[in-house]
Scaffold this active site. Structure first.
Site, PDB file in Angstrom:
ATOM      1  N   VAL A 175      51.268  49.810  39.459  1.00  0.00           N
ATOM      2  CA  VAL A 175      50.265  50.816  39.882  1.00  0.00           C
ATOM      3  C   VAL A 175      50.714  51.511  41.168  1.00  0.00           C
ATOM      4  CG1 VAL A 175      47.835  51.216  40.431  1.00  0.00           C
ATOM      5  CG2 VAL A 175      48.438  49.422  38.809  1.00  0.00           C
ATOM      6  N   LYS A 232      40.423  43.531  41.480  1.00  0.00           N
ATOM      7  CA  LYS A 232      39.128  43.046  40.979  1.00  0.00           C
ATOM      8  C   LYS A 232      38.824  41.628  41.447  1.00  0.00           C
ATOM      9  CE  LYS A 232      41.985  44.088  38.205  1.00  0.00           C
ATOM     10  NZ  LYS A 232      42.723  44.160  36.950  1.00  0.00           N
ATOM     11  N   GLU A 265      37.059  51.926  42.544  1.00  0.00           N
ATOM     12  CA  GLU A 265      36.850  52.450  41.186  1.00  0.00           C
ATOM     13  C   GLU A 265      37.887  51.900  40.200  1.00  0.00           C
ATOM     14  OE1 GLU A 265      34.258  54.891  39.947  1.00  0.00           O
ATOM     15  OE2 GLU A 265      35.123  53.639  38.393  1.00  0.00           O
ATOM     16  N   VAL A 298      37.965  48.197  37.839  1.00  0.00           N
ATOM     17  CA  VAL A 298      37.410  47.942  36.503  1.00  0.00           C
ATOM     18  C   VAL A 298      37.663  49.141  35.597  1.00  0.00           C
ATOM     19  CG1 VAL A 298      35.375  47.176  35.222  1.00  0.00           C
ATOM     20  CG2 VAL A 298      35.463  46.798  37.680  1.00  0.00           C
ATOM     21  N   ILE A 348      38.747  54.738  33.781  1.00  0.00           N
ATOM     22  CA  ILE A 348      37.383  55.118  33.360  1.00  0.00           C
ATOM     23  C   ILE A 348      36.447  55.068  34.568  1.00  0.00           C
ATOM     24  CG2 ILE A 348      35.514  54.661  31.712  1.00  0.00           C
ATOM     25  CD1 ILE A 348      37.464  52.781  30.231  1.00  0.00           C
ATOM     26  N   ASP A 371      40.169  37.788  34.257  1.00  0.00           N
ATOM     27  CA  ASP A 371      40.152  39.197  34.654  1.00  0.00           C
ATOM     28  C   ASP A 371      38.839  39.841  34.202  1.00  0.00           C
ATOM     29  OD1 ASP A 371      41.902  41.654  35.518  1.00  0.00           O
ATOM     30  OD2 ASP A 371      41.086  42.223  33.566  1.00  0.00           O
ATOM     31  N   LYS A 429      35.755  41.443  36.457  1.00  0.00           N
ATOM     32  CA  LYS A 429      35.245  42.803  36.227  1.00  0.00           C
ATOM     33  C   LYS A 429      33.760  42.784  35.861  1.00  0.00           C
ATOM     34  CE  LYS A 429      39.725  44.617  34.744  1.00  0.00           C
ATOM     35  NZ  LYS A 429      40.612  44.781  33.592  1.00  0.00           N
ATOM     36  N   GLY A 477      47.254  50.131  32.769  1.00  0.00           N
ATOM     37  CA  GLY A 477      48.458  50.955  32.753  1.00  0.00           C
ATOM     38  C   GLY A 477      48.552  51.782  34.022  1.00  0.00           C
TER      39      GLY A 477
HETATM   40  P1  NAP Z   1      52.638  44.369  40.294  1.00  0.00           P
HETATM   41  O1  NAP Z   1      53.360  45.288  39.383  1.00  0.00           O
HETATM   42  O2  NAP Z   1      52.926  42.906  40.209  1.00  0.00           O
HETATM   43  O3  NAP Z   1      52.895  44.880  41.791  1.00  0.00           O
HETATM   44  C1  NAP Z   1      52.508  44.160  42.919  1.00  0.00           C
HETATM   45  C2  NAP Z   1      53.157  44.791  44.141  1.00  0.00           C
HETATM   46  O4  NAP Z   1      52.629  44.161  45.313  1.00  0.00           O
HETATM   47  C3  NAP Z   1      54.664  44.642  44.207  1.00  0.00           C
HETATM   48  O5  NAP Z   1      55.256  45.818  44.700  1.00  0.00           O
HETATM   49  C4  NAP Z   1      54.886  43.496  45.201  1.00  0.00           C
HETATM   50  O6  NAP Z   1      56.058  43.637  45.985  1.00  0.00           O
HETATM   51  C5  NAP Z   1      53.700  43.670  46.113  1.00  0.00           C
HETATM   52  N1  NAP Z   1      53.273  42.409  46.712  1.00  0.00           N
HETATM   53  C6  NAP Z   1      52.724  41.350  46.064  1.00  0.00           C
HETATM   54  N2  NAP Z   1      52.444  40.371  46.937  1.00  0.00           N
HETATM   55  C7  NAP Z   1      52.856  40.824  48.150  1.00  0.00           C
HETATM   56  C8  NAP Z   1      52.836  40.274  49.459  1.00  0.00           C
HETATM   57  N3  NAP Z   1      52.371  39.051  49.707  1.00  0.00           N
HETATM   58  N4  NAP Z   1      53.320  41.022  50.477  1.00  0.00           N
HETATM   59  C9  NAP Z   1      53.802  42.261  50.240  1.00  0.00           C
HETATM   60  N5  NAP Z   1      53.825  42.843  49.031  1.00  0.00           N
HETATM   61  C10 NAP Z   1      53.358  42.123  47.994  1.00  0.00           C
HETATM   62  O7  NAP Z   1      51.048  44.508  40.099  1.00  0.00           O
HETATM   63  P2  NAP Z   1      50.252  45.760  39.467  1.00  0.00           P
HETATM   64  O8  NAP Z   1      50.179  45.602  37.988  1.00  0.00           O
HETATM   65  O9  NAP Z   1      50.715  47.024  40.065  1.00  0.00           O
HETATM   66  O10 NAP Z   1      48.770  45.418  39.987  1.00  0.00           O
HETATM   67  C11 NAP Z   1      48.408  45.683  41.324  1.00  0.00           C
HETATM   68  C12 NAP Z   1      46.884  45.584  41.452  1.00  0.00           C
HETATM   69  O11 NAP Z   1      46.289  46.552  40.593  1.00  0.00           O
HETATM   70  C13 NAP Z   1      46.295  44.246  41.010  1.00  0.00           C
HETATM   71  O12 NAP Z   1      45.176  43.955  41.820  1.00  0.00           O
HETATM   72  C14 NAP Z   1      45.835  44.504  39.586  1.00  0.00           C
HETATM   73  O13 NAP Z   1      44.780  43.657  39.183  1.00  0.00           O
HETATM   74  C15 NAP Z   1      45.344  45.933  39.720  1.00  0.00           C
HETATM   75  N6  NAP Z   1      45.309  46.701  38.490  1.00  0.00           N
HETATM   76  C16 NAP Z   1      46.405  46.745  37.686  1.00  0.00           C
HETATM   77  C17 NAP Z   1      46.359  47.514  36.537  1.00  0.00           C
HETATM   78  C18 NAP Z   1      47.522  47.577  35.592  1.00  0.00           C
HETATM   79  O14 NAP Z   1      47.367  48.176  34.509  1.00  0.00           O
HETATM   80  N7  NAP Z   1      48.685  47.039  35.940  1.00  0.00           N
HETATM   81  C19 NAP Z   1      45.201  48.223  36.219  1.00  0.00           C
HETATM   82  C20 NAP Z   1      44.095  48.161  37.081  1.00  0.00           C
HETATM   83  C21 NAP Z   1      44.162  47.381  38.219  1.00  0.00           C
HETATM   84  P3  NAP Z   1      57.536  43.590  45.354  1.00  0.00           P
HETATM   85  O15 NAP Z   1      57.645  44.848  44.520  1.00  0.00           O
HETATM   86  O16 NAP Z   1      58.440  43.632  46.520  1.00  0.00           O
HETATM   87  O17 NAP Z   1      57.587  42.347  44.536  1.00  0.00           O
HETATM   88  N1  HSE Z   2      45.412  43.358  33.344  1.00  0.00           N
HETATM   89  C1  HSE Z   2      44.330  44.267  33.328  1.00  0.00           C
HETATM   90  C2  HSE Z   2      43.984  44.618  31.896  1.00  0.00           C
HETATM   91  C3  HSE Z   2      44.701  45.496  34.103  1.00  0.00           C
HETATM   92  O1  HSE Z   2      44.792  44.341  31.016  1.00  0.00           O
HETATM   93  O2  HSE Z   2      42.906  45.153  31.650  1.00  0.00           O
HETATM   94  C4  HSE Z   2      43.565  46.474  34.261  1.00  0.00           C
HETATM   95  O3  HSE Z   2      42.583  46.000  35.125  1.00  0.00           O
END
Ligand code: NAP
Ligand code: HSE
Length: 425
Positions: free
Chosen positions: A15, A105, A129, A132, A136, A200, A204, A301
């Site tokens: 993200v 979340k 926003e 969850v 959307i 998760d 949410k 995503g």
């Molecule tokens: P991700 O791909 O695993 O990315 C996490 C990032 O945070 C990485 O860049 C990591 O650094 C950094 N990080 C983690 N722990 C750290 C620490 N202790 N100190 C400094 N940097 C740290 O995760 P993501 O999928 O983007 O998700 C991020 C957030 O968005 C989560 O809360 C997730 O629930 C939420 N979210 C995700 C989605 C989705 O579709 N993926 C959708 C909605 C919400 P490095 O790159 O150096 O490892």
């Molecule tokens: N891992 C979560 C999902 C990301 O699959 O819905 C979005 O919050």
């Protein structure tokens, strides 16, 4: 009036990278909406040597205080995930008078009320926003548009990863390859067990129900079951019975109690939620004024999530420029949670039993003794000579159903209860 707005980004993963990219590519558009130039000032990561899809090496830091305590930064965007150290960084940023935008979340579900109170005390915004439903809009409608409604129920598919897996499994795919696919597409949590085990969704649902009912519901109070016990046989029987299986998140405010549960559920193929496939999410909200409203879109995503993150950033930036305080959300904790044993719904039971006279009658007797009425039965012979039985019940209480299951398991002719799934019509 501020002449520019500076952003500190924490996390540059799925993200975070997309958010950084959109902030740079659409900088002029965003700045014109805000009214002054807006730019990324610092980006926190864990691994400075990782290859990145966005080229912002000069902004990278490994030191969180360079963001949370940096007097130049107005808005902190937390996209690291996990409870710690994200919670303490958010707390620190708010304490230093910075607006915070997060997609986390887990942090919002566990500490939202405390962090919102801190934000209100500091006169800044805490915006979430994207926590969850990916792209959307849900938090905004629940806290603004429906603020005068009495929300009666929220019934939702709010995990893209598990909905993607279940959609693939219904078409015959196996669990492991469907999960791998979801991870490659960037849908899964850093720890995918959070998706699979239903956590998760519990986070949410606790956020949506807390905002909708204006009654704090802690995530540990949400009854939570994931999808790991579902078997291909269950999808085949669901299909035969005119149902499909979804991981539903259900919250109700009725009879002086609030109800909050996450579990695999059989829903009729004709229902609108049954058509929600793949990474799509859908949230049905029933309010006393607005009636039934359904929100639908990609629930996970990089791009959909970054859309919600950026809209929160713009909202926060406008507050910075106009020197407006963050919005306060009035939350109470008045209504008790309905114990799961008192929840009433229909059930699907799949079991293996000896294929001999009287077995079905014994099972029916146990169900009847527990005031559970059978609505239909399917019996099939298996290759091992035993019978596979699928029983659908009428509405019954969860407590009585669980007692009946324990008693059925003790019947010598019942070999194993293989599935127990709730049904919502
Ligand atoms: P991700 O791909 O695993 O990315 C996490 C990032 O945070 C990485 O860049 C990591 O650094 C950094 N990080 C983690 N722990 C750290 C620490 N202790 N100190 C400094 N940097 C740290 O995760 P993501 O999928 O983007 O998700 C991020 C957030 O968005 C989560 O809360 C997730 O629930 C939420 N979210 C995700 C989605 C989705 O579709 N993926 C959708 C909605 C919400 P490095 O790159 O150096 O490892
Ligand atoms: N891992 C979560 C999902 C990301 O699959 O819905 C979005 O919050």
């Amino acid at each position: 009036m501020k002449e520019s707005v500076s952003i500190g980004l924490m996390g540059l993963g799925v993200v975070g990278s997309r958010v950084a990219q959109v902030l740079m590519e659409r900088r002029d558009m965003i700045s014109s909406r805000v009214g002054v130039p807006i730019a990324l000032a610092k980006v926190l990561v864990r691994d400075p040597h990782k290859k990145r899809s966005v080229h912002i090496v000069p902004l990278i830091t490994l030191e969180s205080k360079e963001i949370t305590q940096n007097p130049v930064i107005d808005i902190v965007v937390e996209l690291m995930g996990g409870e710690d150290p994200a919670t303490s960084y958010i707390r620190e940023a708010l304490s230093c008078g910075k607006h915070v935008v997060t997609a986390n979340k887990e942090v919002i579900a566990k500490y939202g009320p405390e962090l919102l109170a801190l934000a209100a005390k500091k006169g800044v915004g805490l915006l979430f926003e994207s926590s969850v439903g990916g792209g959307i809009p849900l938090v905004y409608p629940l806290t603004r548009e429906f603020c005068l409604d009495r929300i009666e129920s929220i019934i939702a598919i709010i995990n893209g990863t598990t909905n993607f897996i279940l959609t693939q499994m219904a078409k015959g795919a196996d669990f492991i390859s469907a999960l791998k696919n979801a991870q490659e597409l960037g849908y899964a949590e850093p720890d995918p067990q959070n998706d699979i085990q239903g956590l998760d969704c519990a986070y949410k649902l606790s956020i949506l129900a807390t905002l909708g009912f204006r009654n704090i519901i802690h995530p540990h109070e949400v009854y939570t079951e994931g999808i790991s016990k579902l078997r291909p046989r269950d999808f085949e029987y669901a299909q035969e019975l005119g149902y499909t299986i979804k991981l539903l998140s259900i919250a109700k405010d009725e009879g002086g109690y609030v109800e909050a549960r996450v579990h695999p559920t059989l829903i009729p193929q004709s229902s609108s939620l049954a058509e929600v496939d793949g990474v799509y999410n859908a949230v049905q909200v029933q309010g006393d004024l607005v009636g039934k409203v359904m929100f639908y879109g990609e629930g996970a995503g990089a791009s959909p999530t970054s859309s919600a993150v950026i809209s929160d950033i713009i909202d926060a930036a406008q507050k910075v420029v106009r020197e407006v305080k963050g919005q306060t959300i009035d939350l109470r904790q008045e209504k008790p949670l309905r114990p799961m044993g008192e929840v009433r719904t229909r059930y699907y039971l799949r079991m293996r039993a000896e294929d001999k006279p009287g077995v079905l009658a014994q099972i029916a007797q146990v169900l009847g003794d527990n005031e559970i009425s059978i609505s239909s039965v399917i019996q099939k012979e298996t290759s091992s000579g035993s019978a596979e039985l699928v029983i659908m019940t009428h509405i019954a209480s969860e407590g009585k159903m669980r007692r009946a299951i324990q008693e059925i398991e003790l019947l010598p002719s019942v070999l194993q209860i293989e599935s127990f799934i709730r049904v919502e019509d």
